[in-house]
Every structure is written in structure tokens, then in C-alpha cells.
Scaffold this motif. Structure first.
Motif, PDB file in Angstrom:
ATOM      1  N   SER A   1       0.831  -1.207   0.000  1.00 31.68           N
ATOM      2  CA  SER A   1       0.000   0.000   0.000  1.00 31.68           C
ATOM      3  C   SER A   1       0.866   1.257   0.000  1.00 31.68           C
ATOM      4  O   SER A   1       0.510   2.259  -0.623  1.00 31.68           O
ATOM      5  N   GLY A   2       2.009   1.210   0.666  1.00 33.42           N
ATOM      6  CA  GLY A   2       2.910   2.363   0.663  1.00 33.42           C
ATOM      7  C   GLY A   2       3.427   2.675  -0.725  1.00 33.42           C
ATOM      8  O   GLY A   2       3.462   3.840  -1.141  1.00 33.42           O
ATOM      9  N   MET A   3       3.802   1.642  -1.474  1.00 38.19           N
ATOM     10  CA  MET A   3       4.278   1.848  -2.841  1.00 38.19           C
ATOM     11  C   MET A   3       3.152   2.402  -3.713  1.00 38.19           C
ATOM     12  O   MET A   3       3.357   3.328  -4.499  1.00 38.19           O
ATOM     13  N   GLU A   4       1.976   1.851  -3.553  1.00 38.36           N
ATOM     14  CA  GLU A   4       0.827   2.320  -4.330  1.00 38.36           C
ATOM     15  C   GLU A   4       0.551   3.802  -4.049  1.00 38.36           C
ATOM     16  O   GLU A   4       0.323   4.580  -4.964  1.00 38.36           O
ATOM     17  N   HIS A   5       0.597   4.176  -2.780  1.00 38.47           N
ATOM     18  CA  HIS A   5       0.322   5.568  -2.423  1.00 38.47           C
ATOM     19  C   HIS A   5       1.432   6.498  -2.906  1.00 38.47           C
ATOM     20  O   HIS A   5       1.164   7.637  -3.310  1.00 38.47           O
TER      21      HIS A   5
ATOM     22  N   CYS B   1       0.224  12.918  -8.791  1.00 39.52           N
ATOM     23  CA  CYS B   1      -0.407  14.193  -8.439  1.00 39.52           C
ATOM     24  C   CYS B   1       0.620  15.321  -8.413  1.00 39.52           C
ATOM     25  O   CYS B   1       0.349  16.423  -8.886  1.00 39.52           O
ATOM     26  N   ASP B   2       1.805  15.039  -7.867  1.00 36.31           N
ATOM     27  CA  ASP B   2       2.850  16.059  -7.767  1.00 36.31           C
ATOM     28  C   ASP B   2       3.323  16.562  -9.133  1.00 36.31           C
ATOM     29  O   ASP B   2       3.729  17.713  -9.259  1.00 36.31           O
ATOM     30  N   ILE B   3       3.284  15.689 -10.134  1.00 33.84           N
ATOM     31  CA  ILE B   3       3.732  16.124 -11.466  1.00 33.84           C
ATOM     32  C   ILE B   3       2.569  16.643 -12.311  1.00 33.84           C
ATOM     33  O   ILE B   3       2.742  16.955 -13.488  1.00 33.84           O
ATOM     34  N   GLY B   4       1.396  16.752 -11.696  1.00 30.25           N
ATOM     35  CA  GLY B   4       0.250  17.311 -12.401  1.00 30.25           C
ATOM     36  C   GLY B   4      -0.380  16.363 -13.406  1.00 30.25           C
ATOM     37  O   GLY B   4      -1.044  16.805 -14.346  1.00 30.25           O
ATOM     38  N   ASN B   5      -0.217  15.061 -13.199  1.00 31.21           N
ATOM     39  CA  ASN B   5      -0.782  14.071 -14.109  1.00 31.21           C
ATOM     40  C   ASN B   5      -2.303  14.164 -14.113  1.00 31.21           C
ATOM     41  O   ASN B   5      -2.927  14.344 -13.069  1.00 31.21           O
ATOM     42  N   ALA B   6      -2.880  14.006 -15.292  1.00 29.72           N
ATOM     43  CA  ALA B   6      -4.334  14.105 -15.446  1.00 29.72           C
ATOM     44  C   ALA B   6      -5.076  13.033 -14.651  1.00 29.72           C
ATOM     45  O   ALA B   6      -6.266  13.188 -14.371  1.00 29.72           O
ATOM     46  N   GLN B   7      -4.387  11.965 -14.290  1.00 31.94           N
ATOM     47  CA  GLN B   7      -5.035  10.887 -13.547  1.00 31.94           C
ATOM     48  C   GLN B   7      -4.913  11.052 -12.027  1.00 31.94           C
ATOM     49  O   GLN B   7      -5.214  10.134 -11.282  1.00 31.94           O
ATOM     50  N   CYS B   8      -4.544  12.230 -11.587  1.00 35.62           N
ATOM     51  CA  CYS B   8      -4.381  12.477 -10.156  1.00 35.62           C
ATOM     52  C   CYS B   8      -5.663  12.146  -9.379  1.00 35.62           C
ATOM     53  O   CYS B   8      -5.602  11.494  -8.339  1.00 35.62           O
ATOM     54  N   ASP B   9      -6.809  12.574  -9.884  1.00 32.91           N
ATOM     55  CA  ASP B   9      -8.064  12.297  -9.171  1.00 32.91           C
ATOM     56  C   ASP B   9      -8.328  10.798  -9.052  1.00 32.91           C
ATOM     57  O   ASP B   9      -8.879  10.336  -8.055  1.00 32.91           O
ATOM     58  N   ALA B  10      -7.936  10.042 -10.069  1.00 35.39           N
ATOM     59  CA  ALA B  10      -8.108   8.590 -10.010  1.00 35.39           C
ATOM     60  C   ALA B  10      -7.252   8.001  -8.893  1.00 35.39           C
ATOM     61  O   ALA B  10      -7.693   7.110  -8.165  1.00 35.39           O
ATOM     62  N   PHE B  11      -6.030   8.498  -8.752  1.00 34.76           N
ATOM     63  CA  PHE B  11      -5.165   8.009  -7.672  1.00 34.76           C
ATOM     64  C   PHE B  11      -5.695   8.446  -6.307  1.00 34.76           C
ATOM     65  O   PHE B  11      -5.602   7.698  -5.329  1.00 34.76           O
ATOM     66  N   LYS B  12      -6.268   9.640  -6.228  1.00 33.06           N
ATOM     67  CA  LYS B  12      -6.878  10.080  -4.966  1.00 33.06           C
ATOM     68  C   LYS B  12      -8.060   9.178  -4.608  1.00 33.06           C
ATOM     69  O   LYS B  12      -8.250   8.829  -3.441  1.00 33.06           O
ATOM     70  N   ALA B  13      -8.834   8.811  -5.623  1.00 29.94           N
ATOM     71  CA  ALA B  13      -9.968   7.911  -5.391  1.00 29.94           C
ATOM     72  C   ALA B  13      -9.466   6.560  -4.888  1.00 29.94           C
ATOM     73  O   ALA B  13     -10.034   5.968  -3.967  1.00 29.94           O
TER      74      ALA B  13
ATOM     75  N   CYS C   1     -15.727   9.914   5.531  1.00 26.14           N
ATOM     76  CA  CYS C   1     -16.877   9.816   4.618  1.00 26.14           C
ATOM     77  C   CYS C   1     -17.176  11.167   3.979  1.00 26.14           C
ATOM     78  O   CYS C   1     -17.498  11.243   2.793  1.00 26.14           O
ATOM     79  N   SER C   2     -17.049  12.220   4.737  1.00 23.83           N
ATOM     80  CA  SER C   2     -17.247  13.567   4.188  1.00 23.83           C
ATOM     81  C   SER C   2     -16.211  13.876   3.110  1.00 23.83           C
ATOM     82  O   SER C   2     -16.533  14.434   2.055  1.00 23.83           O
ATOM     83  N   GLN C   3     -14.960  13.475   3.374  1.00 26.27           N
ATOM     84  CA  GLN C   3     -13.904  13.690   2.380  1.00 26.27           C
ATOM     85  C   GLN C   3     -14.163  12.864   1.119  1.00 26.27           C
ATOM     86  O   GLN C   3     -13.947  13.334   0.001  1.00 26.27           O
ATOM     87  N   ALA C   4     -14.642  11.644   1.292  1.00 27.39           N
ATOM     88  CA  ALA C   4     -14.952  10.777   0.143  1.00 27.39           C
ATOM     89  C   ALA C   4     -16.089  11.385  -0.680  1.00 27.39           C
ATOM     90  O   ALA C   4     -16.016  11.425  -1.914  1.00 27.39           O
ATOM     91  N   LYS C   5     -17.114  11.859  -0.001  1.00 30.16           N
ATOM     92  CA  LYS C   5     -18.243  12.481  -0.708  1.00 30.16           C
ATOM     93  C   LYS C   5     -17.785  13.708  -1.478  1.00 30.16           C
ATOM     94  O   LYS C   5     -18.202  13.941  -2.608  1.00 30.16           O
ATOM     95  N   GLN C   6     -16.917  14.494  -0.862  1.00 32.92           N
ATOM     96  CA  GLN C   6     -16.398  15.693  -1.517  1.00 32.92           C
ATOM     97  C   GLN C   6     -15.566  15.322  -2.750  1.00 32.92           C
ATOM     98  O   GLN C   6     -15.678  15.954  -3.798  1.00 32.92           O
ATOM     99  N   LEU C   7     -14.753  14.279  -2.641  1.00 33.56           N
ATOM    100  CA  LEU C   7     -13.904  13.851  -3.744  1.00 33.56           C
ATOM    101  C   LEU C   7     -14.729  13.451  -4.964  1.00 33.56           C
ATOM    102  O   LEU C   7     -14.372  13.774  -6.091  1.00 33.56           O
ATOM    103  N   VAL C   8     -15.838  12.765  -4.736  1.00 31.47           N
ATOM    104  CA  VAL C   8     -16.669  12.308  -5.864  1.00 31.47           C
ATOM    105  C   VAL C   8     -17.871  13.210  -6.105  1.00 31.47           C
ATOM    106  O   VAL C   8     -18.729  12.893  -6.920  1.00 31.47           O
TER     107      VAL C   8
ATOM    108  N   GLU D   1     -11.480   4.082 -12.468  1.00 27.53           N
ATOM    109  CA  GLU D   1     -11.439   3.245 -13.669  1.00 27.53           C
ATOM    110  C   GLU D   1     -10.597   3.839 -14.791  1.00 27.53           C
ATOM    111  O   GLU D   1     -10.158   3.120 -15.681  1.00 27.53           O
ATOM    112  N   THR D   2     -10.324   5.116 -14.753  1.00 25.86           N
ATOM    113  CA  THR D   2      -9.526   5.728 -15.826  1.00 25.86           C
ATOM    114  C   THR D   2      -8.136   5.110 -15.918  1.00 25.86           C
ATOM    115  O   THR D   2      -7.512   5.157 -16.971  1.00 25.86           O
ATOM    116  N   LEU D   3      -7.664   4.521 -14.840  1.00 22.59           N
ATOM    117  CA  LEU D   3      -6.358   3.868 -14.883  1.00 22.59           C
ATOM    118  C   LEU D   3      -6.400   2.585 -15.710  1.00 22.59           C
ATOM    119  O   LEU D   3      -5.367   2.108 -16.165  1.00 22.59           O
TER     120      LEU D   3
END
Length: 166
Positions: free
Chosen positions: A41-45, A52-64, A87-94, A114-116
């Protein structure tokens, strides 16, 4: 398989069966000892943070993906109020409404993630990193190889079944 941590993790999740299959993979993950799970999980995160740090368009997918991990590993059910902040943070994210159910939130997170699956080169590279991590864990802890192999087989089936048509 690095995406298996999302966990739970890479599907359109348009039907409850996807969530059930996600739970099976997640259950197998929890059979791993904490050091192995922390490494995966550490490697995945870290990969998500890097994107996200490099501004990749898939940043939101990784946050999800990270949010799914946090909800699943924390055994959070947003319907019972066990962790209102998460749960509030999850709702805000989506961008879910305050009355969204636990299942609605998780389905929305999975759809974001799923974009990944659409970018085959990205998916192949993530799976190569995951395979290397899995091999490293098997080398260090041979007793875990069977669990990792079973998870890998489940994940590959899940990935194939969940991959959206392009």
C-alpha cells in the motif's frame, strides 16, 4: 496487481457483484501480515502522490484509489457514521450529495478510478511495479507466495472483467 489495493479497486462497479468481488480481493489482502501490506500500500500511495505532484491528469483517479484504501482498510461504512470525517472527504472527492449511501460513494470512487484501466501502457507499467513488489515479498517471505499468487489471479480476472471497452 498494484491496483488490486484499490483497491477493491479498479472497476466500473456498475453492479453489486463488482463490489462483492472487490471484497473477496480485499479479504485476501487482509491475510497478508502488516509489513507486507504496508509495503504494497505504501508503494501504491507513493505512485499516486508522484502522479499528483507532477500534475498528471489521472491524479483524481489516484486520490480515489487512496480513499478506497482508507475506507476499506479502516472498515468504514459511511451509512453507520463510524468515520464521518473520512466519509465527508470521500463524498467531496466524488462530488456526492450528503445523503449518498456507502455503496453509492464506493461505486463513484471506483468509477473515478477506472480511468487507470483505460490507459494500457500506464496499467502495464503499474502492474510491472506490482509484480516486482510481489516477487520481492515472495523472496523475503516465501510463505506468502501462495496468498499473493491467489490475489494476482483474482485481480487479473477482475481487471479483465472490469476493463471498460475503448
Amino acid at each position: 496487481m498494484i491496483l488490486f489495493l484499490t483497491l477493491l479497486f479498479t472497476t466500473v462497479a456498475s453492479k453489486p457483484a463488482d463490489l462483492d468481488e472487490m471484497d473477496v480481493i480485499g479479504g485476501d489482502l487482509l491475510k497478508l501480515p502488516k509489513p507486507a501490506l504496508d509495503l504494497l500500500s505504501g508503494m501504491e500511495h507513493l505512485i499516486g502522490t508522484y502522479n499528483c505532484d507532477i500534475g498528471n491528469a489521472q491524479c483524481d483517479a489516484f486520490k480515489a484509489q487512496k480513499m478506497i484504501d482508507d475506507l476499506e482498510f479502516g472498515k468504514v461504512n459511511c451509512d453507520d457514521g463510524t468515520n464521518e470525517l473520512l466519509c465527508s472527504q470521500a463524498k467531496q472527492l466524488v462530488k456526492a450529495g450528503e445523503v449518498a449511501s456507502d455503496e453509492d460513494i464506493k461505486v463513484a470512487l471506483l468509477k473515478s478510478y477506472e480511468t487507470l484501466l483505460v490507459n494500457n501502457q500506464n496499467l502495464d507499467l503499474l502492474n510491472a511495479v506490482s509484480e516486482a513488489m510481489e516477487n520481492y515479498i515472495c523472496y523475503k517471505e516465501p510463505a506468502l507466495c501462495n496468498i499473493l499468487s491467489e490475489m494476482e489471479a483474482q485481480y487479473r480476472k477482475f481487471e479483465k472483467d472490469a476493463k471498460p471497452a475503448v
